[in-house]
Design a protein around this motif. Structure first.
Motif, PDB file in Angstrom:
ATOM      1  N   GLY A  68       2.173   6.896  -3.782  1.00 12.74           N
ATOM      2  CA  GLY A  68       3.374   6.817  -2.946  1.00 12.74           C
ATOM      3  C   GLY A  68       3.318   7.829  -1.814  1.00 12.74           C
ATOM      4  O   GLY A  68       2.603   8.825  -1.896  1.00 12.74           O
ATOM      5  N   PRO A  69       4.093   7.595  -0.744  1.00 17.55           N
ATOM      6  CA  PRO A  69       4.016   8.458   0.430  1.00 17.55           C
ATOM      7  C   PRO A  69       4.592   9.859   0.202  1.00 17.55           C
ATOM      8  O   PRO A  69       4.197  10.799   0.872  1.00 17.55           O
ATOM      9  N   VAL A  70       5.530  10.003  -0.739  1.00 20.33           N
ATOM     10  CA  VAL A  70       6.131  11.314  -0.987  1.00 20.33           C
ATOM     11  C   VAL A  70       5.615  11.861  -2.315  1.00 20.33           C
ATOM     12  O   VAL A  70       5.669  11.183  -3.335  1.00 20.33           O
ATOM     13  N   SER A  71       5.096  13.066  -2.295  1.00 20.38           N
ATOM     14  CA  SER A  71       4.569  13.734  -3.504  1.00 20.38           C
ATOM     15  C   SER A  71       3.530  12.894  -4.241  1.00 20.38           C
ATOM     16  O   SER A  71       3.360  13.033  -5.439  1.00 20.38           O
ATOM     17  N   ASP A 114       3.647  10.027  -5.388  1.00 23.74           N
ATOM     18  CA  ASP A 114       4.294   9.436  -6.540  1.00 23.74           C
ATOM     19  C   ASP A 114       5.176   8.307  -6.040  1.00 23.74           C
ATOM     20  O   ASP A 114       5.793   8.460  -4.991  1.00 23.74           O
ATOM     21  N   LEU A 125       0.361  -0.415   1.542  1.00 21.59           N
ATOM     22  CA  LEU A 125       0.703   0.707   0.656  1.00 21.59           C
ATOM     23  C   LEU A 125       0.018   1.998   1.106  1.00 21.59           C
ATOM     24  O   LEU A 125       0.035   2.996   0.399  1.00 21.59           O
ATOM     25  N   PRO A 152      -0.303   5.485   2.606  1.00 19.94           N
ATOM     26  CA  PRO A 152       0.777   6.471   2.625  1.00 19.94           C
ATOM     27  C   PRO A 152       1.451   6.619   4.000  1.00 19.94           C
ATOM     28  O   PRO A 152       2.655   6.855   4.062  1.00 19.94           O
ATOM     29  N   LEU A 153       0.697   6.492   5.087  1.00 22.73           N
ATOM     30  CA  LEU A 153       1.322   6.655   6.393  1.00 22.73           C
ATOM     31  C   LEU A 153       1.583   5.294   7.043  1.00 22.73           C
ATOM     32  O   LEU A 153       2.711   4.956   7.386  1.00 22.73           O
ATOM     33  N   LEU A 169       4.204   3.230   5.360  1.00 25.10           N
ATOM     34  CA  LEU A 169       5.547   3.730   5.627  1.00 25.10           C
ATOM     35  C   LEU A 169       6.013   3.264   7.004  1.00 25.10           C
ATOM     36  O   LEU A 169       7.142   2.812   7.186  1.00 25.10           O
ATOM     37  N   PHE A 203       8.152   0.345  -4.194  1.00 25.68           N
ATOM     38  CA  PHE A 203       7.117   1.353  -4.458  1.00 25.68           C
ATOM     39  C   PHE A 203       7.202   2.473  -3.427  1.00 25.68           C
ATOM     40  O   PHE A 203       7.189   3.655  -3.756  1.00 25.68           O
ATOM     41  N   ILE A 204       7.314   2.078  -2.163  1.00 24.67           N
ATOM     42  CA  ILE A 204       7.327   3.068  -1.082  1.00 24.67           C
ATOM     43  C   ILE A 204       8.562   3.960  -1.155  1.00 24.67           C
ATOM     44  O   ILE A 204       8.498   5.163  -0.947  1.00 24.67           O
ATOM     45  N   ARG A 239      10.247   7.223  -4.705  1.00 23.19           N
ATOM     46  CA  ARG A 239      10.323   8.673  -4.867  1.00 23.19           C
ATOM     47  C   ARG A 239      11.605   9.223  -4.246  1.00 23.19           C
ATOM     48  O   ARG A 239      12.260  10.092  -4.808  1.00 23.19           O
TER      49      ARG A 239
END
Lengths: 94, 620
Positions: free
Chosen positions: A56-59, A61, B221, B223-224, B227, B315-316, B319
């Motif tokens: 995931g993009p944060v931590s 996770d 998916l 991370p950057l 997003l 998923f994104i 958190r």
């Protein structure tokens, strides 16, 4: 004896084999009680290889992993209940 | 129960993501009904299907399950129906078990568990095209022999692929095997071993991990990049929701205006014309005007669901949502609520867990919906000077508007956190979710589902809107102005009397009696308060003209703290009966609806009070 390793310790790209479950590692007992069953039901199984596909993009996770033919997303908190070992040397899916 | 040949009931059962609902749509087409199981918010989808032999059977599409354990309400309903213990749904005569061909190992475990129930079963290996593309080869004969049940392959989205299934259905239904005694099912672990043994025999080639999915996920998916794409998708979605809805919304407004004018020429000017024009058409119209936005938003949500992207979005965002005790699936419903809380609340159905879903519904109305914009625009335009601030980069008016949105979001997060620690407290739910393979959406299925949602909105919310529009009209019309009365008509009506009584409560907020009265018809929808203020101040002329005059009235007769308090009120106040009706329908609980109404009014009151006092203290 070697220290135990868990799915939650892995990074993106890592491959490992599922050795077993240790739901009791979760702090919350209610949460832990059902976790192993749920992991089994969604497709976790001893002897299967897993690969960390995404984080995931944060931590970093949650994580998305490959088991067999499917992709499963879970938080590292849940992944902490999956005991892992080195992957089988040859390509051994399913 | 008698089981005459014509009321044979077949239940579709399977794990989530097996394409069960798609198969259901293909079999029943538009001959389906969506309702709720009594007492719970679980959808009951049923439909008719006529076999080749001419027999009509009832198909029910049960919520997806991984096993026969009750974890969520959905799973409980499925388990109760399948085992014949549900209070209103009789046990099906035949199970149509749907499994994902590309994931046999996991899905067979459920089939094996279901076999112990003693009901006749047909197994449909769905998504057979994907299995072929991924070089997965299954020996159907071996599988059928090992399981002891008929096995067919299907591609839910292709009618031509359903022939074998239809033949089996027709066969089984005409010669329905007797129900066997239910046996104790082995443990999950034992079932897993059984399933693995069968898979080893029947699976000729294991195939590869779905290639398109693998490659798309690398981007979506990331991370950057993932997003960025996620936010662009959202941004684009909202742009289009507003952009595409503009013309139809004007059309609806104009249509109602034409209707009102037409009725005004043919009906005599009496109470009946007023009821139709000022009550029903004006009231229902003020809500129906949001229908284009609702439809467009639903279309996007259904497409995101059907393609498999929704799970990625969860998923994104997981958190971030976890910080307030929610899970990633709550994000899209909350975002949708910025356009309108109604589709947002209805979209919470994708949240599996009941408590999480309830929490999300409770905070959805705090997202600034588009009906608030006219109210905000009027007040900000009237009382906030458009000074450039921060070196002329932004205008003060824009900053105030942004601030109002921000306060809404922050309050929602705080309320969610508080709820999770109190009313919806409970064991944290694991976030454990299969990310389904990407698929092209099927237009027909999207349209069927869209129609279901829109119909639900029109039927459930619509009737309440109609009744409330009539009630609010009556309150604002009667009793009539006494002869020689100096105030506008509404002053003497029940709404006026109630508003003036409420004024005692609202006085500490700085609200005058005109505002207190306007809030009563304003319960229909937030922007209706503007028209109501126009009525109270007896302003005449076209809509645009009324707004202009209203701005002048606000500038001259509302103290600044009053106007600011009114803005604060509108951040929170649940001034929308359609939303409350939707909450009632979706939670199936008057208690939760009352709780939401209560807490939002309480917050609105406290916020307006705080703003009024602070502003008075600061401005002197």
């Amino acid at each position: 004896m070697m220290t135990e390793k868990y799915l939650s310790d892995l990074n993106k790209g890592d491959v490992a084999q599922i050795l077993g479950f240790a739901a009791e590692r979760c702090q919350n007992a209610d949460f832990a009680r059902d976790l192993e069953e749920r992991l089994l039901e969604i497709g976790f199984e001893e002897g299967l290889d897993v690969k960390i596909l995404h984080e995931g993009p944060v931590s970093r996770d949650p994580i998305a992993i490959r088991i067999g033919q499917m992709t499963v997303a879970l938080r590292r908190r849940e992944a902490a209940a999956v005991r892992i070992g080195p992957a089988k040397p040859h390509d051994g899916k399913v | 129960m008698s089981s005459q040949p014509h009321d044979i009931k077949v239940a579709l059962v399977g794990s989530p993501n097996c394409g069960k609902s798609s198969l259901f749509n293909s079999l029943t087409g538009s001959r389906q009904k969506v309702a709720n199981y009594p007492g719970v918010t679980v959808e009951r989808r049923s439909g008719k299907y006529t076999t080749a032999a001419g027999q009509t059977i009832t198909l029910i599409d049960l919520p997806g399950i991984y096993s026969l354990k009750d974890r969520t309400l959905d799973e409980r309903v499925s388990r109760q129906v399948i085992t014949g213990t549900h209070q209103s749904e009789s046990q099906p005569d035949l199970l149509l078990c749907v499994a994902d061909s590309t994931n046999l190992r996991v899905h067979l475990r459920l089939v094996l568990e279901l076999k112990h129930l003693g009901l006749p079963i047909i197994l449909a290996l769905n998504m057979h095209d994907m299995a072929q593309r991924d070089d997965i080869e299954i020996d159907l004969d071996i599988l059928s022999r090992e399981l002891g049940i008929p096995v067919v392959t299907t591609i839910a989205v292709r009618q031509g692929s359903l022939d074998n299934l239809k033949r089996q259905l027709s066969d089984r239904v005409t010669h329905l095997p007797p129900k066997q005694k239910r046996e104790q099912a082995p443990t999950t672990r034992e079932l897993q071993i059984l399933a693995r043994n069968i898979v080893q025999k029947a699976l000729l080639s294991e195939g590869t991990h779905h290639k398109i999915t693998r490659q798309l996920d690398k981007i979506l998916l990331h991370p950057l990049l993932g997003l960025i794409i996620f936010f662009i998708t959202l941004f684009g979605m909202f742009q289009l929701v507003y952009f595409w809805s503009e013309a139809p919304m004007t059309l609806i407004e104009d249509g109602f205006a034409v209707l009102q004018r037409g009725l005004a020429t043919i009906l005599p000017d009496n109470w009946f014309r007023s009821l139709i024009n000022d009550g029903i058409i004006a009231g229902v119209g003020s809500v129906l005007v949001f229908l284009p936005q609702i439809i467009i938003l639903f279309t996007f949500i259904l497409i995101l669901e059907a393609t498999g992207y929704m799970a990625r979005a969860a998923f994104i965002m997981d958190r971030l949502m976890a910080m307030v005790g929610l899970n990633g699936r709550a994000f899209i419903p909350l975002m949708s609520s910025f356009a309108c809380a109604i589709p947002g609340i209805m979209a919470t159905r994708t949240i599996e867990h009941h408590r999480d879903r309830l929490t999300t519904i409770m905070i959805a109305p705090l997202m600034t919906c588009s009906a608030r914009i006219p109210v905000y625009a009027l007040l900000i335009g009237a009382v906030v000077p458009n000074h450039p601030i921060i070196y002329g980069l932004f205008g003060l008016q824009g900053m105030v508007l942004f601030g109002l949105y921000l306060v809404g979001i922050l309050s929602a997060l705080i309320v969610a956190l508080v709820l999770r620690m109190t009313l919806t407290r409970g064991t944290a739910q694991p976030f454990l979710m299969e990310l389904p393979k990407y698929q092209l959406p099927v237009l027909r299925h999207i349209l069927i589902n869209l129609w279901e949602r829109v119909r639900a909105f029109l039927r459930r919310a619509g009737t309440i809107i109609l009744y409330s529009a009539i009630a609010l009209w009556a309150l604002a019309q009667y009793p009539k102005k006494p002869i020689g009365g100096l105030e506008p008509d509404i002053f003497y009506s029940y709404a006026g009397i109630m508003g003036r009584a409420l004024h005692h409560i609202f006085a500490p907020l700085g609200f005058n009696w005109e505002m207190s009265i306007a809030l009563i018809p304003g319960m229909a929808a937030r922007e209706v308060a503007i028209g109501a203020l126009g009525t109270v101040y007896a302003l005449q002329g076209s809509e645009g003209h009324v707004e202009q005059s209203l701005r002048a009235v606000i500038q001259s007769s509302w103290p600044l703290p009053t106007a600011l308090a009114f803005l604060a009120w509108y951040i929170f106040a649940p001034q929308c009966l359609a939303t409350l009706a939707t909450v009632r329908r979706e939670t199936n609980s008057w208690a939760w609806t009352a709780f939401m109404t209560g807490y939002l009014f309480a917050l609105a009151y406290l916020a307006a009070l705080a703003v009024n006092w602070t502003a008075i203290a600061l401005l002197g």
